[in-house]
Design an enzyme around this catalytic site. Structure first.
Site, short mmCIF file in Angstrom:
data_model
loop_
_atom_site.label_atom_id
_atom_site.label_comp_id
_atom_site.label_asym_id
_atom_site.label_seq_id
_atom_site.Cartn_x
_atom_site.Cartn_y
_atom_site.Cartn_z
N SER A 126 0.78 -1.23 0.00
CA SER A 126 0.00 0.00 0.00
C SER A 126 0.81 1.28 0.00
O SER A 126 0.24 2.36 -0.02
CB SER A 126 -0.93 0.01 1.22
OG SER A 126 -0.16 -0.02 2.41
N CYS A 127 2.15 1.19 0.03
CA CYS A 127 2.93 2.43 0.10
C CYS A 127 2.92 3.20 -1.20
O CYS A 127 3.30 4.36 -1.23
CB CYS A 127 4.37 2.14 0.52
SG CYS A 127 5.34 1.31 -0.74
N GLY A 128 2.49 2.56 -2.32
CA GLY A 128 2.29 3.30 -3.55
C GLY A 128 3.45 3.18 -4.52
O GLY A 128 3.24 3.12 -5.72
#
Length: 259
Positions: free
Chosen positions: A107-109
Site C-alpha cells: 500500500s505504500c504506492g
C-alpha cells in the site's frame, strides 16, 4: 464549471461572529475504466472530463496519441462519474499488466523494483523553447483573468497554454494540480493544438509528476508559480525541459535546463 453554495460561521479577530455563504469547489470521484477494467479513481472537479481522461491516458502512457482512444463515454452516477475508455488490444495488454502490478504491490504506492524503475524511466527529449522572460511575465499578469473557478472558490489550480509571447491560448482548472494539467494536455490533443514554441504555466509547485506530464506532451518550457522539488529539477534536466519556478511578477527562477 460546477460550484456549490455552502454556509459558514465566520469568526473575526475583533470578536464578531456571523454567517456567510461561499461558493465551494466541486470535488468528486472520477473512475477511469479502460476496456472495461478499472484503472484508477481520481478526485477531480467534474468539468471538461473528456479533456481530463484524454490527458490522463497520454500522461499514463496508456496511449501515445489521442487518436488511439477508440471511444470515450461519461456516465454520471449518484456517487461520481465513470469514464469509460476504449483502446486498441495492443494497448490494453499493457493496461492489464499495470493493473495486475498495482493489485500485488503493497500500500505504500511506490514499492518494489518495478515501480522504482518506473519513476526513473526514460523521458523523450523536448524541443527548444523560444519564449523569453518577458513572455512569462505577460502570462503571469493575465493569469487571474483565466481562473474563474479559483476566483469563485479560492480552491482551484490552473494550467495554461501560453504562446511564445505570453498570450494565453487555453486554460483549464481543477481542484487537483495534476488534474488541471491533464485537462490542458487533453484539450490540446483533442483540438490538435501544438506548443509552437510556447509554454505551460501552472498555479502550483512543481513535482516530478508534472515534469513527466510536460515531457510526454512535448512541452518545451514548464513554468510554475511555486517551487520545484529536487526530483523535478533532475527529471527536467534529463528531458531537456526548461523548468521555471517561483514565478512572480518581479522575478522567476530558471532551474534545470537553461538554453
Amino acid at each position: 464549471m460546477k460550484t456549490l453554495a455552502h454556509s459558514f460561521r465566520r469568526a473575526a479577530a475583533d470578536g464578531s461572529d456571523s454567517r456567510v455563504e461561499r461558493a465551494v469547489i466541486d470535488e468528486s470521484p472520477v473512475a477511469i475504466e479502460v476496456n472495461g477494467i478499472g484503472y484508477a479513481v481520481m478526485m477531480a472537479s467534474a468539468y471538461a472530463l473528456e479533456d481530463f481522461a484524454t490527458g490522463f491516458a497520454l500522461s499514463e502512457r496508456i496511449v501515445a496519441t489521442a487518436g488511439e482512444i477508440d471511444a470515450l463515454d461519461l456516465h454520471e452516477t449518484p456517487r461520481g462519474t465513470i469514464v469509460r475508455m476504449a483502446v486498441p488490444p495492443a494497448r490494453a495488454a499493457a493496461v492489464m499488466e499495470r493493473v495486475r502490478r498495482r493489485t500485488s504491490d503493497s500500500s505504500c504506492g511506490l514499492c518494489g523494483m518495478d515501480n522504482l524503475d518506473a519513476v526513473h524511466r526514460d523521458l523523450p527529449r523536448v524541443p527548444d523553447s523560444s519564449a523569453a522572460p518577458a513572455a512569462i511575465f505577460a502570462a503571469l499578469a493575465a493569469m487571474r483573468d483565466h481562473q474563474p473557478l479559483n476566483r469563485a472558490t479560492g480552491a482551484a489550480h490552473a494550467a495554461l497554454l501560453c504562446d511564445a509571447h505570453g498570450a494565453i491560448r487555453v486554460a483549464r482548472e481543477d481542484v487537483g494540480r495534476h488534474n488541471a494539467f491533464d485537462k490542458l494536455i487533453g484539450a490540446m490533443a483533442r483540438q490538435g493544438l501544438a506548443w509552437d514554441g510556447g509554454f505551460a504555466l501552472l498555479s502550483s509547485r512543481c513535482s516530478y509528476e508534472l515534469v513527466e506530464k510536460a515531457a510526454l506532451a512535448g512541452c518545451p518550457m514548464l513554468v510554475t508559480v511555486s517551487a520545484a522539488t529536487s526530483l523535478a529539477l533532475d527529471r527536467a534536466a534529463a528531458a531537456g525541459l526548461t523548468l521555471v519556478s517561483l514565478a512572480r511578477d518581479d522575478a522567476v527562477l530558471f532551474g534545470a535546463h537553461m538554453r
